[in-house]
Design a protein around this motif. Structure first.
Motif, short mmCIF file in Angstrom:
data_model
loop_
_atom_site.label_atom_id
_atom_site.label_comp_id
_atom_site.label_asym_id
_atom_site.label_seq_id
_atom_site.Cartn_x
_atom_site.Cartn_y
_atom_site.Cartn_z
N ASP A 134 -15.42 -104.86 -65.51
CA ASP A 134 -16.11 -103.77 -66.21
C ASP A 134 -17.56 -103.63 -65.76
OD1 ASP A 134 -13.88 -103.07 -67.67
OD2 ASP A 134 -14.36 -104.43 -69.32
N GLY A 135 -17.80 -103.87 -64.48
CA GLY A 135 -19.13 -103.67 -63.92
C GLY A 135 -20.06 -104.86 -64.03
N GLU A 136 -19.62 -105.96 -64.66
CA GLU A 136 -20.50 -107.12 -64.79
C GLU A 136 -20.66 -107.86 -63.48
OE1 GLU A 136 -19.40 -109.69 -67.91
OE2 GLU A 136 -19.64 -108.21 -69.50
N LEU A 137 -19.68 -107.80 -62.60
CA LEU A 137 -19.74 -108.48 -61.31
C LEU A 137 -19.58 -107.45 -60.19
CD1 LEU A 137 -19.78 -111.09 -59.59
CD2 LEU A 137 -17.28 -111.15 -59.84
N THR A 138 -20.44 -107.53 -59.21
CA THR A 138 -20.39 -106.62 -58.06
C THR A 138 -20.40 -107.44 -56.78
OG1 THR A 138 -21.61 -104.90 -59.26
CG2 THR A 138 -21.51 -104.71 -56.88
N LEU A 139 -19.48 -107.12 -55.88
CA LEU A 139 -19.44 -107.75 -54.56
C LEU A 139 -19.75 -106.69 -53.52
CD1 LEU A 139 -16.21 -109.94 -54.87
CD2 LEU A 139 -18.59 -110.65 -55.21
N ALA A 140 -20.65 -107.01 -52.60
CA ALA A 140 -21.05 -106.06 -51.56
C ALA A 140 -21.02 -106.74 -50.21
CB ALA A 140 -22.45 -105.52 -51.85
N LEU A 141 -20.46 -106.04 -49.23
CA LEU A 141 -20.39 -106.53 -47.85
C LEU A 141 -21.21 -105.59 -46.98
CD1 LEU A 141 -18.93 -108.78 -46.21
CD2 LEU A 141 -17.18 -107.07 -45.67
N LYS A 142 -22.11 -106.17 -46.19
CA LYS A 142 -23.00 -105.35 -45.35
C LYS A 142 -22.98 -105.87 -43.93
CE LYS A 142 -27.85 -104.18 -44.55
NZ LYS A 142 -29.25 -104.30 -45.04
N LEU A 143 -22.82 -104.95 -42.98
CA LEU A 143 -22.96 -105.25 -41.56
C LEU A 143 -24.17 -104.48 -41.06
CD1 LEU A 143 -22.02 -106.54 -38.94
CD2 LEU A 143 -20.50 -104.57 -38.59
N SER A 144 -25.23 -105.21 -40.75
CA SER A 144 -26.45 -104.56 -40.26
C SER A 144 -26.39 -104.37 -38.76
CB SER A 144 -27.68 -105.40 -40.65
OG SER A 144 -27.63 -106.68 -40.06
N ASP A 145 -26.98 -103.27 -38.31
CA ASP A 145 -27.04 -102.94 -36.88
C ASP A 145 -25.65 -103.09 -36.24
OD1 ASP A 145 -28.00 -102.15 -34.45
OD2 ASP A 145 -29.19 -103.95 -34.08
N VAL A 146 -24.74 -102.23 -36.64
CA VAL A 146 -23.33 -102.33 -36.25
C VAL A 146 -23.17 -102.42 -34.74
CG1 VAL A 146 -21.10 -101.16 -36.34
CG2 VAL A 146 -22.60 -101.12 -38.34
N LEU A 147 -23.91 -101.63 -33.99
CA LEU A 147 -23.77 -101.57 -32.54
C LEU A 147 -24.77 -102.48 -31.81
CD1 LEU A 147 -23.30 -97.70 -32.20
CD2 LEU A 147 -21.54 -99.48 -32.42
#
Length: 832
Positions: free
Chosen positions: A757-770
């Protein structure tokens, strides 16, 4: 979040930024015949939860026959509205305001047979609120608000905030660029003033970029881009102001957030914030830890043409930097009455790092001589700092626009760095050792008083006083000799001995200002003047000193017109200044790299800029196009300048060098995606002209540059629990008086999932893809041609987990008595 939107719009209205312009009621309505314009519609708009007025709500009177807007205006500060001289006919009344559900009336008739006056009395708007068990979430705003005088970038809608730093977040802000070393530029100019909660930070130490990398993006609420500030604000920053607003404690009860981010390449960070808000007191605290282990690499190709011979040098750089930083913040607010706030907060930080570099030189002369050398260096640094901030605010007549505020801040930061250098001839016993020990201390005290009073015709009068006292001290220990011997590609010092160099730079700025603005129908005008007296003293070895005291006036002027609810125009002018500071004024000669000598110039003078801008904005619902044309002219520009001798020794310093003029066009377009997504693209074109005057080794330069920035995100799934984001930019090449900076491009990708219910958030980030983010430039002057390429680690994968702590209750929408204003740190004062 909704409150500060209301606050922003309140200030926009009070500064004449948006004026509803009634349609001329000529009695002719699309060929429907002459209708007497004798009717009146009036009422008052209030918040259904707090019973407070909703200033500047959009009021529209719709003609039932053809669905056109017969008349429109914005509600007054007390929520009231009145439309007069209306043609008789059948109408609908519609009311809209961001963060609220729209209101639409039943059909009604204005006619002499019935009534030519309709008084709606009190009309209530309901806040758009989605209840999730015990939590309350106010509808999220657009990631970028295009206000008529500034652009407000709301962090909450940007996935880059998860696990990132302030530097990484700034790359998504339109008009802003950040190079691989974290140096920030606004509209192509690095002369930008960066504020934290409306004030310069005393914790920046010797490198602003290092400070921004220590601020977790999750602690930032929004970023304001102000290209032509009024006279109320410090004139520092030729390109304008970037105001970073940190999150405030606006939710009742106990709550907080914990965040952890592991990343590839041994790059990690974590943060924790805990807050409590009651009726009389609020307490807030936050802490963060950041660990970065990044490689650095580069290449240099140099061609030197001497009088009797020439040489080609190829240089390869390889190294890395490990940096650890800790940040903490604690504070409280006390509400002694419904119109007063007393607040204080303490910020502390600590950092340490190790940087290693290996430089391989392959040098060949046309005389047949050839040298191969290797230079190893290790720099160990550490620093700490703190600032203490206290403020008081008093509102009058129950009006948050009528107030007196006072603030005092004291800050201190210290840093130390020890650099050890070993340079040798490859496959030879010849070598040189050197050391460079530095200690830096920065102390700043700022005191200010601001007063603001609303006047007739939506007018406003402001005045204030501010004093900014700063001290910078450098203590350097180094090895030096009176002579050296050239042998096998090395300059070997003769009988080196330890020496010390001390440098102190003092700058006191005292200022008073006043601004006045009012409305003339659909037009808004504001004018201001700031007067500053500056005392500057530089002191260094052998009792050498230099004083540069000066008095300056900084006028500002703004003009706006709201043609309709969709179209607005603005014109503005301000005078800005860039004061010498940092390494540019320190006369210490750094010869730790025997081929590249660096020094500063304590006699630098400030450079002054006249900045003019014309802006146009079209908006409809969540779509908008904003166009800005600007011109800036600068005298006595502070420019880094290099010279080179016949043996290839390059010396770099700083001088006041001629003048500069640049003009540009910037276009920002925004449009919504389905399911709450958004697409934004920013394009900028600049023309730059540098005139250097009678300066050796430099020439006049004229050329074009351009930037492109895009941002897109969208929610997925029936519950919108998934969200993706892509953002990137291209910075085009630009000329300098001694060469050219080459462009670069990059793309970042993000994916987010909310759980529980929005209490936990998971985020995956790839910086500078190329993996394309790198910096390169060409130096071409006198007898030197040089190509340089530098890159530091930029392609990483991060996984961020964010956990919301505590029970979130609906925030109050009252006045200062509940601490819902920003206390002068944000848009309170970032005016028209």
């Amino acid at each position: 979040m909704r409150f500060y939107l209301i606050q922003l719009l309140v200030f926009i209205g009070s500064h004449q930024l948006m004026y509803a312009q009634e349609r001329p009621n000529t009695g002719n309505s699309g060929g429907k015949g002459q209708r007497p314009a004798i009717a009146t519609v009036k009422g008052k708009v209030l918040d259904s939860k707090s019973n407070k007025a909703i200033p500047f709500a959009s009021i529209a009177l719709m003609n039932v026959r053809d669905s056109t807007i017969e008349s429109g205006q914005l509600a007054n500060e007390d929520g009231s509205f009145e439309m007069t001289n209306l043609p008789i006919g059948q109408y609908l009344l519609q009311i809209n305001f961001m963060g609220y559900s729209p209101y639409a009336s039943e059909k009604f008739v204005l006619s002499p047979r019935g009534s030519i006056q309709r008084d709606f009395g009190i009309l209530y708007l309901d806040p758009r609120i989605l209840e999730l068990d015990e939590a309350v979430v106010v509808e999220q705003t657009s990631s970028l608000e295009m206000l008529i005088d500034r652009r407000v970038f709301n962090v909450g809608n940007d996935l880059s905030a998860a696990g990132g730093t302030a530097s990484e977040l700034l790359v998504n802000v339109p008009s802003v660029t950040v190079d691989i070393d974290g140096n920030v530029a606004l509209r192509g100019s690095s002369q930008v003033q960066i504020l934290i909660d409306g004030r310069p930070s005393g914790l920046s130490g010797s490198a602003q970029s290092a400070f921004l990398e220590q601020i977790p993006a999750s602690s930032i609420d929004r970023i304001e881009v102000i290209t032509n500030p009024s006279a109320k604000y410090d004139p520092d920053g030729m390109a304008g102001i970037l105001n970073i607003i940190l999150k405030k404690n606006k939710l009742q009860g106990f709550h907080g957030q914990a965040q952890a981010t592991p990343g590839t390449g041994d790059n990690h960070n974590a943060s924790l914030s805990l807050n409590y808000k009651g009726e009389k007191f609020s307490f807030f605290s936050s802490g963060s830890w950041n660990y970065r282990d990044q490689f650095r690499e580069g290449e240099t190709h140099r061609e030197l043409t001497g009088v009797d011979s020439s040489a080609i040098t190829d240089q390869i750089r390889d190294g890395g930097r490990i940096n650890t930083s800790l940040n903490g913040r604690i504070g409280m607010e006390w509400y002694p009455s419904s119109t007063e706030i007393i607040s204080w907060n303490v910020n502390v930080n600590q950092n340490e790092g190790t940087q290693t570099n290996i430089i391989l030189n392959d040098e060949s002369w046309d005389t047949g001589l050839a040298y191969n050398t290797q230079r190893n260096s290790e720099e160990i640094s550490m620093g700490n700092g703190w600032d203490l901030d206290g403020s008081y605010r008093k509102e009058f007549d129950g009006n948050p626009m009528h107030f007196l505020s006072a603030q005092i801040r004291h800050s201190r930061s210290e840093s130390e760095s020890d650099e050890f250098i070993h340079e040798e001839v490859i496959d030879s016993p010849f070598f040189v050792v050197d050391t460079n020990l530095q200690g830096n201390q920065n102390v700043r005290t700022v005191a200010q008083i601001d007063f603001e009073k609303p006047l007739e015709n939506d007018g406003k009068w402001e005045w204030g006083w501010k004093s900014n006292l700063s001290r910078k001290q450098d203590a350097i220990g180094y090895l030096s000799s009176d002579s050296s011997i050239w042998s096998n590609g090395l300059y070997i010092p003769v009988n080196p001995e330890a020496r010390a160099f001390d440098f102190e730079y003092q700058e006191d700025v005292h200022a008073i200002y006043s601004t006045y603005g009012r409305k003339f129908g659909a037009w808004g005008v504001q004018a201001g003047l700031r007067a500053e007296q500056v005392f500057t003293t530089a002191i260094w070895e052998n009792n050498q000193s230099f004083e540069n005291d000066y008095f300056s006036l900084y006028p500002s002027f703004n003009l706006s017109k709201q043609r309709s609810e969709e179209v607005s125009w603005i014109a503005s002018y301000s005078r800005r200044v860039n004061r010498p500071h940092g390494r540019s004024v320190s006369p210490f000669v750094d010869d730790s790299d025997s081929r590249n000598i660096r020094t500063g110039n304590p006699e630098l003078r400030p450079e002054f800029t006249n900045s003019m801008e014309i802006g146009h904005q079209w908006s409809r619902q969540r779509m908008s196009i904003t166009t800005s044309f600007f011109i800036k002219t600068t005298q006595d520009i502070i420019q880094r300048y290099s010279s080179i001798d016949d043996s290839g020794i390059r010396t770099s310093s700083w001088i006041n060098q001629g003048s500069r003029q640049n003009e540009g066009l910037e276009v920002i377009a925004m449009m919504p995606f389905s399911k709450g997504g958004q697409f934004r693209v920013t394009g900028s074109v600049y023309h730059l002209q540098n005139t250097v005057g009678d300066v050796e080794f430099a020439s006049d330069a004229t050329g074009w540059s351009y930037n492109l920035n895009f941002f897109a995100n969208q929610s997925l799934g029936a519950d919108r629990a998934w969200k993706w984001q892509l953002n990137g930019m291209y910075r085009g090449p630009s000329i300098t008086t001694q060469g050219q900076f080459n462009g670069y491009a990059f793309i970042d990708a993000n994916l987010q999932r909310t759980l529980m219910d929005g209490e936990l958030t998971l985020a995956l980030k790839l910086s500078d893809v190329l993996n394309t983010r790198e910096w390169s430039y060409i130096s071409d002057f006198a007898n030197l041609y040089q190509e340089n390429r530098f890159k530091r680690e930029s392609q990483n994968l991060f996984l961020t987990a964010t956990w919301k702590i505590g029970k979130l209750e609906e925030r109050r929408r009252g006045g200062a008595g509940r601490g819902d204003f920003e206390g002068g740190g944000g848009s309170d004062g970032m005016d028209f």
